[in-house]
Write an enzyme that holds these catalytic residues in place. Structure first.
Site, PDB file in Angstrom:
ATOM      1  N   HIS A  42      58.006  19.191  51.702  1.00  0.00           N
ATOM      2  CA  HIS A  42      58.518  19.978  52.512  1.00  0.00           C
ATOM      3  C   HIS A  42      58.536  20.256  51.146  1.00  0.00           C
ATOM      4  CE1 HIS A  42      59.098  22.265  55.920  1.00  0.00           C
ATOM      5  NE2 HIS A  42      59.847  21.585  56.156  1.00  0.00           N
ATOM      6  N   VAL A  43      59.869  21.000  50.397  1.00  0.00           N
ATOM      7  CA  VAL A  43      60.360  21.814  49.392  1.00  0.00           C
ATOM      8  C   VAL A  43      59.860  21.711  47.818  1.00  0.00           C
ATOM      9  CG1 VAL A  43      62.927  21.980  48.034  1.00  0.00           C
ATOM     10  CG2 VAL A  43      63.020  20.820  50.672  1.00  0.00           C
ATOM     11  N   HIS A  44      59.647  23.358  48.289  1.00  0.00           N
ATOM     12  CA  HIS A  44      58.536  22.926  46.967  1.00  0.00           C
ATOM     13  C   HIS A  44      59.060  23.218  45.368  1.00  0.00           C
ATOM     14  CE1 HIS A  44      55.675  25.308  50.057  1.00  0.00           C
ATOM     15  NE2 HIS A  44      56.355  24.062  50.420  1.00  0.00           N
ATOM     16  N   TYR A  84      47.401  24.019  53.839  1.00  0.00           N
ATOM     17  CA  TYR A  84      47.688  25.705  54.052  1.00  0.00           C
ATOM     18  C   TYR A  84      47.024  26.271  55.233  1.00  0.00           C
ATOM     19  CZ  TYR A  84      51.974  23.964  52.321  1.00  0.00           C
ATOM     20  OH  TYR A  84      52.874  23.283  51.513  1.00  0.00           O
ATOM     21  N   ASN A 108      54.745  20.494  58.357  1.00  0.00           N
ATOM     22  CA  ASN A 108      54.696  20.920  59.341  1.00  0.00           C
ATOM     23  C   ASN A 108      53.481  21.625  59.094  1.00  0.00           C
ATOM     24  OD1 ASN A 108      56.014  21.192  56.661  1.00  0.00           O
ATOM     25  ND2 ASN A 108      56.053  23.672  57.974  1.00  0.00           N
ATOM     26  N   HIS A 138      64.447  24.347  53.788  1.00  0.00           N
ATOM     27  CA  HIS A 138      64.649  23.461  54.477  1.00  0.00           C
ATOM     28  C   HIS A 138      66.083  22.288  53.988  1.00  0.00           C
ATOM     29  CE1 HIS A 138      60.867  24.680  55.675  1.00  0.00           C
ATOM     30  NE2 HIS A 138      60.495  24.568  53.846  1.00  0.00           N
ATOM     31  N   ASP A 195      52.393  19.070  49.385  1.00  0.00           N
ATOM     32  CA  ASP A 195      52.448  20.347  49.559  1.00  0.00           C
ATOM     33  C   ASP A 195      51.697  21.013  48.984  1.00  0.00           C
ATOM     34  OD1 ASP A 195      55.188  21.855  51.325  1.00  0.00           O
ATOM     35  OD2 ASP A 195      54.973  19.284  50.434  1.00  0.00           O
ATOM     36  N   ASP A 210      51.284  18.520  54.390  1.00  0.00           N
ATOM     37  CA  ASP A 210      51.055  19.338  54.172  1.00  0.00           C
ATOM     38  C   ASP A 210      49.903  19.743  53.536  1.00  0.00           C
ATOM     39  OD1 ASP A 210      53.255  20.122  55.432  1.00  0.00           O
ATOM     40  OD2 ASP A 210      54.693  22.239  54.261  1.00  0.00           O
ATOM     41  N   HIS A 244      57.636  13.378  54.981  1.00  0.00           N
ATOM     42  CA  HIS A 244      57.198  14.944  55.188  1.00  0.00           C
ATOM     43  C   HIS A 244      58.915  15.902  54.110  1.00  0.00           C
ATOM     44  CE1 HIS A 244      55.270  18.359  53.468  1.00  0.00           C
ATOM     45  NE2 HIS A 244      56.166  19.630  55.033  1.00  0.00           N
TER      46      HIS A 244
END
Length: 542
Positions: free
Chosen positions: A399-401, A227, A280, A372, A197, A224, A362
């Site tokens: 995915h999870v920041h 962006y 995503n 998520h 990400d 990711d 991801h």
């Protein structure tokens, strides 16, 4: 004892001697560990602001058809490397005329001496477009993207190369890279950087600077990338697209940010290979429901070499490590091509040659953050048993920041033979960090809001047993969650031998070599042997 046994004993003595000098570092053999949460340090949250279009690190500095955005990626084995680059300028607007990929050759000259680039390889080229059938939106077409595969390389060897088209005097300067060591139980890359990400913010640049300081041999990006889909086609951006642009006829994307990202990353990726899996934010839907065009076009993937027909999933070796890169945004059920490919790929892994087995995709299966939460339980239901029986050692997700490391876990239960799951979606993107935990009072999400919108399906029902029986969320940090913290950062994986690998997570706000979280992940192949399975090999020619 014999020579081989003596050498192994010496290695163990040196290894544990190293530990005693460095101070004790915990190992997974000491687990499972009691859950730890490090509260958010508000003073270091920072401003997740994108680099502007005129930042000197992202502007185009080449002329004509000179190569830019140069990057490397691995093939499935040590003796082959992909070189990728872009020539020509992108176009964005109402009236665009795509460049002709055949107009510029794809050539790499290389050798073991910078003064003697005696070998030459040719590859293929392509362009892609991002098109919108709506009045007022700008269309985009890329420069010419080149991919050339170098073969017949020696292991653990430094090569020099330049890329471009010599017929029009459009060649790059000379760069260098080092090949992976030969696959074997005592042969590993020294350092592998793992991040997710990323984006292109000032926090992202801090992450990349930290990674550069470790001089990694390989970079794993768990999805990711740029962006670019946080922008309208006129370049207007937001850290929450749906909040700022709720009435757009289609989810727009500003493709030039892919070019900015490629330029920014060239100093690192022109000498260190990067392996990417889709996230995503790479969906980027356009006309005729096309998706993932930028992702699939800009990177080279060892899909064909590893028997895959897709850029969404593939595998490769890095010394004694076998990586399987899986797609969460394409079909993954047991009847899907991906699952059949995965069965075949895992059946062919020889743990005497590549003792370590690492899986990457991801969205995480095991994350305790509200963001998520249990979003891809359907993927877990379909694939987890296969990965468990194959004795995957480590799973990396994004995915999870935030950062989170699990105890060994399988089917939400502590299991000494389950893999360690690491969520490392804290690269520094514009959407900022995840902070809230689903197990804290008032934070448990409504189950109907949790399924992933792209794949669909709902599998995250209430738990039937264990500490969360009858509930959708735990009432406290789950026992499978060993450590979690909201902070930007990255990780470094150092495999020491066929049983011990050092995992270190680094925060951006710390000094370059300070560890935020550190543990030796220890394999126990005798206690956790690979389960025998009857697998019909998938015919990749179908």
């Amino acid at each position: 004892m014999g020579l081989k046994g003596s050498i192994f004993l010496i290695e163990i003595i040196v290894f544990w001697g190293f530990l005693s000098v460095q101070g004790h570092i915990k190992t997974t053999l000491e687990g499972p560990f009691k859950p730890v949460t490090i509260p958010l340090d508000e003073t270091f949250r920072g401003n997740a602001i994108d680099l502007p279009d005129d930042d000197p690190r992202v502007v185009r500095i080449v002329n004509g058809f000179q190569p830019e955005q140069i990057s490397l990626s691995l093939s499935s084995t040590f003796d082959s490397v992909w070189v990728s680059w872009v020539t020509g300028e992108y176009q964005i607007g109402k009236d665009i005329k795509p460049l002709d990929p055949e107009s510029v050759a794809s050539v790499v000259r290389y050798g073991e001496e910078s003064s003697s680039l005696n070998y030459e390889a040719k590859g293929n080229s392509l362009i892609y477009s991002q098109l919108y059938p709506f009045e007022g939106l700008n269309n985009y077409t890329s420069g010419i993207i080149h991919h050339v595969r170098l073969t017949g390389l020696d292991p653990d060897t430094k090569y020099y190369y330049q890329c471009g088209d010599p017929s029009i005097e459009a060649m790059s300067k000379i760069f260098s890279f080092r090949t992976m060591p030969v696959s074997g139980p005592t042969s590993y890359p020294k350092k592998i950087a793992v991040l997710g990400d990323l984006g292109l913010t000032y926090n992202s640049t801090s992450t990349v600077d930290h990674i550069k300081s470790h001089s990694p041999d390989l970079v794993i990006l768990v999805g990711d990338v740029t962006y670019a889909n946080l922008y309208l086609t006129n370049g207007t951006g937001s850290d929450c697209y749906s909040c700022s642009f709720p009435d757009t006829p289609i989810h727009e994307t500003y493709q030039p940010r892919w070019d900015y990202w490629g330029r920014y990353m060239q100093p690192l990726l022109s000498k260190v290979p990067i392996m990417v899996v889709e996230g995503n934010h790479e969906i980027e839907e356009q006309v005729h429901n096309k998706t993932f065009e930028a992702y699939s076009s800009r990177f080279a993937f060892p899909s064909e070499e590893s028997g895959s027909k897709s850029t969404f999933y593939y595998s490769f070796d890095a010394g004694g490590i076998h990586f399987v890169m899986l797609g969460a945004y394409t079909a993954y059920d047991k009847s899907a091509e991906q699952y059949k490919w995965l069965e075949s790929d895992l059946a062919e892994v020889n743990r005497k040659v590549t003792p370590w087995l690492v899986a990457v995709w991801h969205p995480p299966w095991y994350s305790t953050y509200v963001a998520h939460y249990r979003e891809v339980d359907c993927m877990r239901v379909e694939m987890e048993e296969l990965l468990y029986k194959s004795r995957v050692d480590i799973v990396f997700n994004g995915h999870v920041h935030a950062y989170e490391r699990s105890n060994r876990v399988y089917n939400y239960n502590l299991d000494p033979c389950g893999p360690i799951h690491v969520t490392i979606g804290d690269g520094g993107n514009r959407e900022k960090m995840a902070i809230l935990h689903a197990d804290e009072p008032g934070n448990c999400p409504e189950p109907s809001t949790t399924p992933d919108d792209f794949i669909g399906g709902f599998c995250a029902y209430n738990f039937t047993s264990g500490p969360a029986a009858g509930k959708f969320c735990w009432d406290q940090q789950p026992e499978y969650s060993a450590y979690r913290e909201s902070s930007f950062g990255h990780g470094i994986l150092e495999v020491k031998n066929d049983t011990h690998a050092l995992w270190t997570w680094h925060r951006n706000q710390d000094m370059y070599y300070e560890a935020g979280d550190q543990i030796y992940i220890v394999r126990q192949p005798d206690e956790c042997p690979v389960e025998e399975k009857e697998t019909k090999l998938w015919d990749s020619s179908r």
